[in-house]
Write an enzyme that holds these catalytic residues in place. Structure first.
Site, short mmCIF file in Angstrom:
data_model
loop_
_atom_site.label_atom_id
_atom_site.label_comp_id
_atom_site.label_asym_id
_atom_site.label_seq_id
_atom_site.Cartn_x
_atom_site.Cartn_y
_atom_site.Cartn_z
N MET A 31 0.60 -1.01 0.07
CA MET A 31 0.01 0.01 -0.05
C MET A 31 0.67 1.09 0.02
O MET A 31 1.59 1.35 1.04
CB MET A 31 -0.80 0.15 1.39
N ILE A 87 1.72 -5.07 8.13
CA ILE A 87 3.29 -4.75 8.42
C ILE A 87 3.32 -3.16 8.13
O ILE A 87 3.20 -2.62 7.16
CB ILE A 87 4.30 -5.25 7.34
N GLY A 117 2.12 3.68 3.94
CA GLY A 117 3.24 3.31 3.02
C GLY A 117 3.55 1.79 3.84
O GLY A 117 4.66 1.79 4.05
N SER A 118 2.55 0.75 3.71
CA SER A 118 2.80 -0.36 4.52
C SER A 118 2.40 -1.47 3.57
O SER A 118 2.09 -1.65 2.47
CB SER A 118 1.75 -0.24 5.47
N ARG A 119 2.26 -2.88 4.23
CA ARG A 119 2.28 -4.04 3.38
C ARG A 119 1.27 -5.03 4.34
O ARG A 119 1.29 -5.07 5.52
CB ARG A 119 3.45 -4.69 3.18
#
Length: 206
Positions: A31, A87, A117-119
Site C-alpha cells: 500500500m 506490516i 506506506g505499508s504492506r
C-alpha cells in the site's frame, strides 16, 4: 463502504494496493501513501489469534521489512484457517486494530488500518486457487483474491478445547462445505500425556 464481489466462499483482498509477491498460497500487497489503508477480512470467520509485535521501520516493500512493526491475525473460516500480517512502513508507522480474539468477522468487514506506506501479507489455505497476478492492483473488500473448487470438502482440526467455541461448532453443523467430523490429536485421549503437556484438563473432560 464496499460490497464484496463474488460468492461467500470467494476470498477478497484485505487491502488496497499492488500485488508485489505471489508464492504458492501466500500473497503480498503493498500500500503506497495514496492507497486507502483500511484493511478488511477476506472471508467470514472467527478471530483465533492476534499477535502484535513492535519493530523497525524499513520501507514495507523491501524484503528486509520482516523486522518491521507488525500485527499477525489468524481467522478460522468455513474454508480453513487464513492468516494476515499487517506490516508498518516508514511514514507515521502505526497499526490500528478494530478486532479482538474471539470476534466473528464478516467477509469484507473492516478489521484495522495501517499508517502509511505499508504492506499486507496473506496466507490462504492450500486448497485455495489464487486468481490475482503479481503487479495487479487490488481493492480491499472487493477484488477477489482466491476461490475454491466446488467439490472440495473441508475438515477442521484443533489442538485445544478452547479453539472450539460454540459458534465454530454451529458453523461445522450448518455448512455443506465442511466435513461433519472434527480432527482431534490422539494424545489427548491419554491423561499421562496431558499431564506431561501441562494441560489443565483430563482426557474425559477433553
Amino acid at each position: 463502504e464496499r460490497k464484496p464481489l463474488g460468492d461467500e466462499d470467494d476470498a477478497v483482498s484485505p487491502a488496497d494496493g499492488k500485488v508485489i509477491s505471489k508464492n504458492n498460497s501466500t500473497i503480498g500487497i503493498f500500500m503506497n501513501v495514496h492507497n486507502v489503508h483500511v484493511n478488511r477480512a477476506p472471508l467470514s470467520g472467527i478471530v483465533m489469534e492476534i499477535d502484535y509485535r513492535p519493530g523497525g521501520y524499513i520501507p514495507a516493500s523491501k524484503k528486509d521489512s520482516e523486522v518491521n512493526e507488525r500485527n499477525h491475525i489468524k481467522i478460522r473460516s468455513e474454508y480453513g484457517d487464513l492468516e494476515l500480517t499487517q506490516i508498518a512502513g516508514v511514514l507515521i508507522r502505526r497499526i490500528v486494530s478494530y478486532i479482538s480474539e474471539g470476534n466473528h468477522v464478516k467477509r469484507g468487514e473492516r478489521i484495522g488500518m495501517i499508517r502509511f506506506g505499508s504492506r499486507m501479507d496473506v496466507w490462504l489455505p492450500p486448497e485455495a486457487e489464487i486468481v490475482v497476478e503479481k503487479g495487479q492492483f487490488v481493492a480491499a473488500g472487493s477484488t477477489m483474491l482466491a476461490r475454491w473448487p466446488a467439490d472440495v470438502l473441508f475438515r477442521l482440526g484443533s489442538l485445544e478445547p478452547m479453539d472450539c467455541p460454540d459458534e465454530l461448532v454451529d458453523l461445522v453443523a450448518e455448512s455443506p462445505r465442511l466435513a461433519p467430523h472434527w480432527h482431534l490429536p490422539l494424545q489427548h485421549a491419554d491423561d499421562r500425556v496431558l499431564r506431561e503437556m501441562r494441560r489443565p484438563y483430563s482426557a474425559d473432560r477433553y
